[in-house]
Design a protein around this motif. Sequence first.
Motif, short mmCIF file in Angstrom:
data_model
loop_
_atom_site.label_atom_id
_atom_site.label_comp_id
_atom_site.label_asym_id
_atom_site.label_seq_id
_atom_site.Cartn_x
_atom_site.Cartn_y
_atom_site.Cartn_z
N ARG A 139 10.44 64.58 71.61
CA ARG A 139 10.57 63.14 71.42
C ARG A 139 10.82 62.79 69.97
O ARG A 139 11.66 61.94 69.65
N GLU A 140 10.09 63.45 69.06
CA GLU A 140 10.20 63.14 67.64
C GLU A 140 11.20 64.04 66.91
O GLU A 140 11.37 63.91 65.70
N ARG A 141 11.82 64.96 67.63
CA ARG A 141 12.84 65.85 67.08
C ARG A 141 12.35 66.57 65.83
O ARG A 141 13.05 66.63 64.81
N LEU A 172 8.21 62.49 78.93
CA LEU A 172 8.58 62.65 77.53
C LEU A 172 7.66 61.85 76.62
O LEU A 172 7.48 62.19 75.46
N SER A 173 7.05 60.82 77.17
CA SER A 173 6.17 59.96 76.38
C SER A 173 4.74 60.50 76.27
O SER A 173 3.91 59.89 75.60
N ASN A 214 1.46 63.02 75.30
CA ASN A 214 0.99 63.49 74.00
C ASN A 214 0.94 65.01 73.89
O ASN A 214 0.45 65.53 72.88
N ARG A 222 14.92 69.09 78.38
CA ARG A 222 14.75 67.66 78.62
C ARG A 222 15.74 67.19 79.67
O ARG A 222 16.92 67.53 79.63
N ASP A 275 13.87 61.26 81.05
CA ASP A 275 12.58 60.92 80.45
C ASP A 275 11.50 61.93 80.79
O ASP A 275 10.30 61.63 80.66
N HIS A 276 11.89 63.12 81.21
CA HIS A 276 10.91 64.15 81.55
C HIS A 276 11.28 65.47 80.89
O HIS A 276 12.43 65.71 80.53
N VAL A 277 10.26 66.31 80.73
CA VAL A 277 10.42 67.64 80.16
C VAL A 277 10.10 68.66 81.25
O VAL A 277 9.07 68.56 81.93
N SER A 288 6.26 67.70 74.39
CA SER A 288 6.89 66.39 74.47
C SER A 288 7.01 65.75 73.09
O SER A 288 8.00 65.09 72.77
N VAL A 289 5.99 65.94 72.25
CA VAL A 289 6.01 65.38 70.90
C VAL A 289 7.17 65.98 70.10
O VAL A 289 7.92 65.26 69.43
#
Length: 503
Positions: free
Chosen positions: A150-152, A139-140, A142, A110, A113-115, A146-147
């Motif tokens: 983002r959601e760890r 990162l936002s 689907n 990460r 805001d990007h992967v 990214s999920v």
Amino acid sequence: MAYPEGLGQAMKAGGPTRSSSHATTTAKRRPAPKAARASSPAKTKVESPAKTEIEQLALELQEARERQAATAEVLSLISDSPTGIQPVFDRIIKNAARLCQSVLSAVYRRDGDHVHLVAYDQFSPESVAAVRKAYPAPLSSNNLISVAIRERRLVHEPDVLVSGGYSELQSTSGYRSILVVPMLRDEVAIGAIAVMRLEPQLFPKAQVELLKTFAGQAVIAIENTRLFAEVQERTRQLSQSLEDLRAAQDSLVQTEKLAALGRLVAGVAHEINTPVGTSLTVASALLNKTDRFEADVVSGGVRRSTLAEFIAASREAASQIMINLNHAIDLIQSFKQVASDRNVSDRRAFDLGQVTEQVVKGLRFGLRRNLVVSVECEADLAMNSYPGPYGQVLTNLVLNSAVHAFPDGARGSVHIAAQASGKHNVEVLFSDDGCGMSSEVKRQVFDPFFTTRRDQGSTGLGLHIVHNIVTNRLGGRINLETRPGAGTKIRIIVPREAPFAAE
């Protein structure tokens, strides 16, 4: 494997049988009595449940050993490559692909805001083109990577076609199941590791735990690299600060040397001015007497008493002029000797007592009249050392006492004694009857830039220079004893044969 009824019952009974083909034929012709069937020897080899369990345990043990070896290999690589994180990622994905029987494996990082995809294994050219098109990914988005970041959380899909986890990579590689483990540092996701397989099924628990271990190792590698880079940068900054500090210290030391030399020159100028001024006054008076005597000679009024008076006055004047000029010559020679020893740090043979007397004699010129400096040196203290640095030590000690031990012009005395200390050393004891020091001041007195009179122009380098010269250039040691109201004693032990200065 399906067994005929008779053979199955024989196996259950544990009795021996014939070969499987013969037993089958016999069973078709005529069933044997139960008693006979129970007692007939079994010829067919059938694996017992215990043997199957042992084989399963052996397989699990082998897999555990392979997982342990893989994690140990990664840890060793982390230890050997504190600055290179890419080799660690490459080894992690290769081990993950091998031990998880996956067709694809990848590491993602990460960045804001990007992967980003940073390492991958077994990607076809089409898959490489697909991921280059898809990453860096928001990162936002689907996509499952990214999920997970983002959601760890762990993402584990047995069939992405059913769950809707379609991606360009899936279309080019055809994977069906995917396992994504986030890389967490202090509960913050900094990346993820993913493995994918063609079969639509969940990964075994052991493989899930293995991937979690790899994720933890990746975090360790990232942290090691970050910390190593920070240490390197901090070291560079400290090195630069140290160089700047040394440059500033050298500049201040030079300034202090020049200031001390300036005070010495001013004192010498004042002292020389006294005998020279006296000589000038006496010479002027003698000139006046000579003019009057010449007038008496011209007028013819010279009497024996007048001549005798003129001769006596001339002799007295000449004597006064000689005394004062010799005093001035002594001052100049003393100043030249001290200045020479200060400016030239050559190693040479000298008598410690003589050099001490010369240095102190030069210092007296610039000191207050209410500060008395006395010297008591043992005779024949032959040295092969550095008289210049030694003179600077005495100068700094005397001037430090004049400023700090006797504040506000208080009267006092300084005593310098030198004597032999064993066969190979000499001891110089410097003492004053000044105000002394507190324990806190004593603890820091040799530290660079430490001073209690910075507001009065002190730099805090005088005693630091003394300590460095004694312990380095002269090869000795120094000890300070003091307490408030009881004065200060500084004992210096130096070898008669000083160490050679490093080139």
